[in-house]
Design an enzyme around this catalytic site. Structure first.
Site, PDB file in Angstrom:
ATOM      1  N   HIS A   1      -7.917  -5.293  -0.411  1.00  0.00           N
ATOM      2  CA  HIS A   1      -6.808  -4.497   0.105  1.00  0.00           C
ATOM      3  C   HIS A   1      -6.538  -4.834   1.571  1.00  0.00           C
ATOM      4  O   HIS A   1      -7.445  -4.856   2.395  1.00  0.00           O
ATOM      5  CB  HIS A   1      -7.117  -3.004  -0.025  1.00  0.00           C
ATOM      6  CG  HIS A   1      -5.929  -2.133   0.259  1.00  0.00           C
ATOM      7  ND1 HIS A   1      -4.991  -1.820  -0.702  1.00  0.00           N
ATOM      8  CD2 HIS A   1      -5.501  -1.532   1.394  1.00  0.00           C
ATOM      9  CE1 HIS A   1      -4.059  -1.058  -0.176  1.00  0.00           C
ATOM     10  NE2 HIS A   1      -4.345  -0.869   1.103  1.00  0.00           N
TER      11      HIS A   1
ATOM     12  N   SER B   1       0.833  -1.202   0.000  1.00  0.00           N
ATOM     13  CA  SER B   1       0.000   0.000   0.000  1.00  0.00           C
ATOM     14  C   SER B   1       0.868   1.252   0.000  1.00  0.00           C
ATOM     15  O   SER B   1       1.651   1.463  -0.923  1.00  0.00           O
ATOM     16  CB  SER B   1      -0.951  -0.048   1.197  1.00  0.00           C
ATOM     17  OG  SER B   1      -1.956   0.929   1.098  1.00  0.00           O
TER      18      SER B   1
ATOM     19  N   ASP C   1      -9.942  -4.139  -4.816  1.00  0.00           N
ATOM     20  CA  ASP C   1      -9.069  -3.155  -4.185  1.00  0.00           C
ATOM     21  C   ASP C   1      -9.084  -1.890  -5.034  1.00  0.00           C
ATOM     22  O   ASP C   1      -8.879  -1.949  -6.253  1.00  0.00           O
ATOM     23  CB  ASP C   1      -7.647  -3.718  -4.088  1.00  0.00           C
ATOM     24  CG  ASP C   1      -6.647  -2.753  -3.484  1.00  0.00           C
ATOM     25  OD1 ASP C   1      -7.064  -1.701  -2.954  1.00  0.00           O
ATOM     26  OD2 ASP C   1      -5.440  -3.058  -3.530  1.00  0.00           O
TER      27      ASP C   1
END
Length: 426
Positions: free
Chosen positions: A396, A212, A366
């Site tokens: 995610h 991320s 995601d």
């Protein structure tokens, strides 16, 4: 006569003594009753508060999140999302104990705190090194002993790939705005590359890795080091559902997965703004795409465009949108979104061509899926070798639950195995 008086006095004394004992007993019982009442009330308040917290978390989850068809274990995802909401409220995070297969030590590389995971088993040769940058929207996470959000993942990478993993505790936004996190990760990586002999690491087999926001930092560090001749070349970059651009929050994956836990579309924009300058007053402009002038967006369209996303990824309800222009006053606060150290997808081809072998993991459900797909295309177009692994039923944050007992997901375990196998191939 005397004996009778003595007996009367004795009886009177005993009567008064019994009265005192009786009063003392009554007072003691009264205090115990009061304590018991307080405990019952405290327990009732605690239980009521806990129930209200669970109900509020459930209401937030069902009101704000969407679980599309095809999602991996949707009920478990909802339960975990509710639990994470509760944890965020009460700030209670479990710490892990010692690891029988790893030496784990907290150090500082200069002013940057790090946690090092070294396999205990002897090795006949120098090991791989992995610089790990944790996710959390540049605002959350730590390598401290209280709130280490990626402890399981780092331990798994070190154990399973027989690598020395260094988790970097970079400074967090909004207290420390861009480029603080990037600078900390870069400085820690350079320090490690210059001191590999202390950790039994081969300087030719060092990789950067992150998930991320950490994937953003890994990509930015990799680009910066690509042109350095005074340091060993990075062996690889491993980007786990990376956040790589902030020009377009209306790409197909942002539309399709805008309400899917654990990262909503609005939260992705919020985190980017927190990292940029801590000012979220222009959130609406960012979400609608009026924070960057049209001419600049058209200039980057060759790299950031739904046209570069394979058609099969647009099947779940994508709607093309109209480009909106940007007020000058808004762009003045947003123009650093065009810097590659903040948005690595915007780096020039000359930089991209020098990047090391890459591994990119994306998840279907995601919002950041398309950031990874666009970067994959850019790397491949510039001759960089890419190993891409897509979790068709992933979401995610799924990697954070790897090896986490009942909280783990089968698709997340597959993702971890593929990362480990990639590391072993280096």
């Amino acid at each position: 006569m005397v004996s009778e008086n003595q007996e009367v006095t004795k009886q009177r004394y005993l009567g008064k003594s019994n009265q005192r004992h009786f009063r003392s007993l009554c007072l003691l019982l009264s205090k115990m009753a009061a304590i018991y009442t307080i405990l019952v009330l405290f327990l009732a308040v605690f239980v009521a508060g806990f129930i209200l917290l669970i109900m509020a978390a459930m209401n937030f989850d069902f009101s704000n999140s969407e679980i599309p068809p095809g999602m991996n274990q949707p009920v478990k995802l909802r339960i975990i999302h509710i639990i994470l909401i509760c944890i965020a409220v009460v700030v209670s995070v479990r710490t892990l104990g010692a690891d029988q297969k790893l030496f784990i030590k907290d150090l500082c590389f200069g002013k940057v705190p790090v946690r090092i995971y070294q396999p205990k088993a002897p090795s006949s040769s120098q090991r791989r090194g992995v610089m790990f940058f944790h996710g959390g929207g540049w605002t959350l996470g730590s390598v401290g002993k209280i709130t280490n959000t990626h402890e399981n993942l780092c331990r798994s990478l070190a154990r399973e790939s027989d690598s020395v993993v260094v988790s970097v505790g970079y400074r967090l936004a909004p207290e420390h705005k861009y480029p603080a996190a990037y600078e900390d990760c870069l400085n820690a990586t350079i320090h490690f590359m210059r001191n590999t002999e202390h950790y039994g690491v081969d300087p030719a087999r060092i990789s950067v890795c992150g998930d991320s926001a950490g994937g953003n930092l890994a990509a930015a560090v990799s680009q910066t080091l690509a042109g350095r001749s005074d340091l060993p070349k990075l062996r690889a970059q491993i980007l786990i559902y990376p956040h790589l651009q902030a020009l377009d929050f209306n790409l197909p994956s942002y539309q399709q997965n805008q309400g899917v836990p654990l990262l909503f579309r609005e939260r992705a924009a919020f985190f980017a703004l927190q990292y940029l300058n801590g000012d979220t007053s222009h959130m609406e402009e960012v979400l609608e795409g009026s924070h960057i002038p049209i001419d600049i967006k058209l200039n980057y369209k060759k790299w950031v465009s739904p046209d570069n996303i394979p058609e099969k990824f647009k099947a779940r309800g994508y709607k093309p949108y109209v480009l909106l222009d940007c007020p000058t006053v808004v762009y003045e606060t947003m123009k650093r979104f065009c810097e590659p150290n903040l948005c690595p997808l915007l780096a020039e081809d000359a930089v991209i061509q020098q990047l090391p072998e890459s591994f990119i993991l994306t998840c279907e459900f995601d919002v950041l899926r398309d950031d990874g797909l666009l970067y994959k295309k850019r790397l491949e177009d510039n001759g960089v070798r890419v190993t891409w692994y897509h979790l068709e039923d992933g979401f995610h944050g799924i990697m954070n639950f790897s090896n986490s007992d009942w909280m783990s997901f089968s698709s997340g375990e597959r993702g971890l195995n593929n990362i480990v196998n990639f590391l072993k191939s280096l």
